[in-house]
Design a protein around this motif. Structure first.
Motif, PDB file in Angstrom:
ATOM      1  N   LYS A   1       0.820  -1.225   0.000  1.00 35.83           N
ATOM      2  CA  LYS A   1       0.000   0.000   0.000  1.00 35.83           C
ATOM      3  C   LYS A   1       0.850   1.271   0.000  1.00 35.83           C
ATOM      4  O   LYS A   1       0.356   2.345  -0.362  1.00 35.83           O
ATOM      5  CB  LYS A   1      -0.967   0.002   1.177  1.00 35.83           C
ATOM      6  CG  LYS A   1      -0.302   0.107   2.542  1.00 35.83           C
ATOM      7  CD  LYS A   1      -1.336   0.155   3.667  1.00 35.83           C
ATOM      8  CE  LYS A   1      -0.719   0.273   5.027  1.00 35.83           C
ATOM      9  NZ  LYS A   1       0.196   1.386   5.232  1.00 35.83           N
ATOM     10  N   ASP A   2       2.119   1.163   0.383  1.00 35.86           N
ATOM     11  CA  ASP A   2       2.996   2.329   0.450  1.00 35.86           C
ATOM     12  C   ASP A   2       3.865   2.508  -0.799  1.00 35.86           C
ATOM     13  O   ASP A   2       4.686   3.418  -0.858  1.00 35.86           O
ATOM     14  CB  ASP A   2       3.897   2.229   1.689  1.00 35.86           C
ATOM     15  CG  ASP A   2       3.092   2.304   2.981  1.00 35.86           C
ATOM     16  OD1 ASP A   2       1.991   2.910   2.971  1.00 35.86           O
ATOM     17  OD2 ASP A   2       3.553   1.739   3.998  1.00 35.86           O
ATOM     18  N   VAL A   3       3.688   1.648  -1.779  1.00 34.26           N
ATOM     19  CA  VAL A   3       4.462   1.723  -3.026  1.00 34.26           C
ATOM     20  C   VAL A   3       3.666   2.551  -4.029  1.00 34.26           C
ATOM     21  O   VAL A   3       2.425   2.481  -4.067  1.00 34.26           O
ATOM     22  CB  VAL A   3       4.718   0.304  -3.583  1.00 34.26           C
ATOM     23  CG1 VAL A   3       5.488   0.362  -4.908  1.00 34.26           C
ATOM     24  CG2 VAL A   3       5.472  -0.543  -2.566  1.00 34.26           C
ATOM     25  N   ALA A   4       4.364   3.324  -4.825  1.00 38.88           N
ATOM     26  CA  ALA A   4       3.691   4.128  -5.854  1.00 38.88           C
ATOM     27  C   ALA A   4       2.748   3.238  -6.664  1.00 38.88           C
ATOM     28  O   ALA A   4       3.123   2.153  -7.105  1.00 38.88           O
ATOM     29  CB  ALA A   4       4.719   4.786  -6.770  1.00 38.88           C
ATOM     30  N   GLU A   5       1.531   3.707  -6.832  1.00 37.77           N
ATOM     31  CA  GLU A   5       0.496   2.931  -7.527  1.00 37.77           C
ATOM     32  C   GLU A   5       0.956   2.492  -8.921  1.00 37.77           C
ATOM     33  O   GLU A   5       0.676   1.369  -9.358  1.00 37.77           O
ATOM     34  CB  GLU A   5      -0.787   3.755  -7.624  1.00 37.77           C
ATOM     35  CG  GLU A   5      -1.940   3.017  -8.256  1.00 37.77           C
ATOM     36  CD  GLU A   5      -3.216   3.851  -8.309  1.00 37.77           C
ATOM     37  OE1 GLU A   5      -4.232   3.289  -8.767  1.00 37.77           O
ATOM     38  OE2 GLU A   5      -3.204   5.026  -7.894  1.00 37.77           O
ATOM     39  N   ALA A   6       1.679   3.356  -9.619  1.00 35.57           N
ATOM     40  CA  ALA A   6       2.137   3.026 -10.974  1.00 35.57           C
ATOM     41  C   ALA A   6       3.084   1.825 -10.969  1.00 35.57           C
ATOM     42  O   ALA A   6       3.057   1.007 -11.887  1.00 35.57           O
ATOM     43  CB  ALA A   6       2.809   4.235 -11.611  1.00 35.57           C
ATOM     44  N   VAL A   7       3.907   1.707  -9.937  1.00 37.23           N
ATOM     45  CA  VAL A   7       4.838   0.582  -9.838  1.00 37.23           C
ATOM     46  C   VAL A   7       4.057  -0.719  -9.648  1.00 37.23           C
ATOM     47  O   VAL A   7       4.297  -1.716 -10.349  1.00 37.23           O
ATOM     48  CB  VAL A   7       5.851   0.793  -8.687  1.00 37.23           C
ATOM     49  CG1 VAL A   7       6.681  -0.463  -8.431  1.00 37.23           C
ATOM     50  CG2 VAL A   7       6.756   1.983  -8.980  1.00 37.23           C
ATOM     51  N   VAL A   8       3.122  -0.722  -8.718  1.00 37.62           N
ATOM     52  CA  VAL A   8       2.347  -1.934  -8.427  1.00 37.62           C
ATOM     53  C   VAL A   8       1.482  -2.324  -9.620  1.00 37.62           C
ATOM     54  O   VAL A   8       1.459  -3.499 -10.026  1.00 37.62           O
ATOM     55  CB  VAL A   8       1.495  -1.755  -7.152  1.00 37.62           C
ATOM     56  CG1 VAL A   8       0.612  -2.962  -6.914  1.00 37.62           C
ATOM     57  CG2 VAL A   8       2.391  -1.508  -5.944  1.00 37.62           C
ATOM     58  N   LYS A   9       0.780  -1.365 -10.208  1.00 42.77           N
ATOM     59  CA  LYS A   9      -0.083  -1.666 -11.349  1.00 42.77           C
ATOM     60  C   LYS A   9       0.722  -2.217 -12.529  1.00 42.77           C
ATOM     61  O   LYS A   9       0.289  -3.148 -13.207  1.00 42.77           O
ATOM     62  CB  LYS A   9      -0.863  -0.426 -11.786  1.00 42.77           C
ATOM     63  CG  LYS A   9      -2.070  -0.131 -10.935  1.00 42.77           C
ATOM     64  CD  LYS A   9      -2.882   1.010 -11.530  1.00 42.77           C
ATOM     65  CE  LYS A   9      -4.192   1.145 -10.772  1.00 42.77           C
ATOM     66  NZ  LYS A   9      -5.049   2.172 -11.371  1.00 42.77           N
ATOM     67  N   THR A  10       1.865  -1.626 -12.787  1.00 41.87           N
ATOM     68  CA  THR A  10       2.698  -2.089 -13.889  1.00 41.87           C
ATOM     69  C   THR A  10       3.184  -3.509 -13.628  1.00 41.87           C
ATOM     70  O   THR A  10       3.175  -4.354 -14.535  1.00 41.87           O
ATOM     71  CB  THR A  10       3.893  -1.140 -14.106  1.00 41.87           C
ATOM     72  OG1 THR A  10       3.389   0.179 -14.377  1.00 41.87           O
ATOM     73  CG2 THR A  10       4.771  -1.604 -15.252  1.00 41.87           C
ATOM     74  N   ALA A  11       3.600  -3.790 -12.400  1.00 40.23           N
ATOM     75  CA  ALA A  11       4.068  -5.135 -12.061  1.00 40.23           C
ATOM     76  C   ALA A  11       2.970  -6.175 -12.243  1.00 40.23           C
ATOM     77  O   ALA A  11       3.197  -7.249 -12.826  1.00 40.23           O
ATOM     78  CB  ALA A  11       4.589  -5.168 -10.625  1.00 40.23           C
TER      79      ALA A  11
END
Length: 188
Positions: A128-138
């Motif tokens: 939840k603390d990771v940039a949304e773009a990083v998580v979504k891309t992964a």
């Protein structure tokens, strides 16, 4: 295959070429700028991965790598302080870690180091603390491959997210990837 799937789905990667020892004639056919990272397609833990800074190093490394593999991946070098590893299971984020580069080195592991510890530090971060773009891309990248367990390596450079690679069967080490979720990670 991975490179093609990512490009087809408009997921950013460093500029990448897949070279074949059967069709590769002259290294001047590579239209990427130095430095480059060369990878064996089946490499792991930074083994079979080399950085080349000029044509002479490129020729030398390709000769060696083509002795080990029919294919070599040439990828734009993107320096960063750390890489993200997002663990993805069943098309959902599982864990997030920052893997820092080894001391005075360009990779997470420095196998040539005289030091007993060859790797850089790591920091586990709540998803939840990771940039949304990083998580979504992964998650999007891993989902293109399947719904199993994947470790997606990414870099954020100038506000843009790039997938470096998708690892199947990623390592999950005690007190690293499980640092936030503890036993819940294994239950999932």
């Amino acid at each position: 295959f991975q490179n093609e799937r990512l490009r087809q789905n408009k997921i950013k990667t460093p500029a990448t070429l897949v070279l074949s020892k059967f069709s590769y004639r002259k290294s001047h056919n590579i239209h990427l700028t130095f430095p480059l990272v060369l990878k064996q397609p089946d490499s792991a833990f930074s083994l079979g991965v080399e950085k080349v800074n000029n044509q002479e190093e490129l020729d030398e490394s390709l000769k060696k790598l083509f002795g080990l593999s029919d294919l070599v991946i040439a990828q734009e070098f993107m320096p960063s302080e750390y890489d993200w590893r997002i663990g993805v299971l069943d098309q959902a984020p599982l864990f997030a870690c920052k893997y820092f580069m080894a001391k005075d080195h360009w990779q997470i592991y420095n196998w040539k180091s005289e030091s007993k510890f060859k790797g850089g530090n790591s920091e586990t971060v709540a998803v939840k603390d990771v940039a949304e773009a990083v998580v979504k891309t992964a998650v999007k990248a891993a989902s293109l491959i399947g719904d199993g367990l994947y470790g997606v390596d990414l870099k954020m450079v100038n506000g843009e997210v790039y997938v470096i690679e998708i690892n199947d069967n990623p390592n999950i080490d005690a007190d690293v990837e499980d640092d936030i979720l503890k036993d819940e990670l294994y239950t999932r």
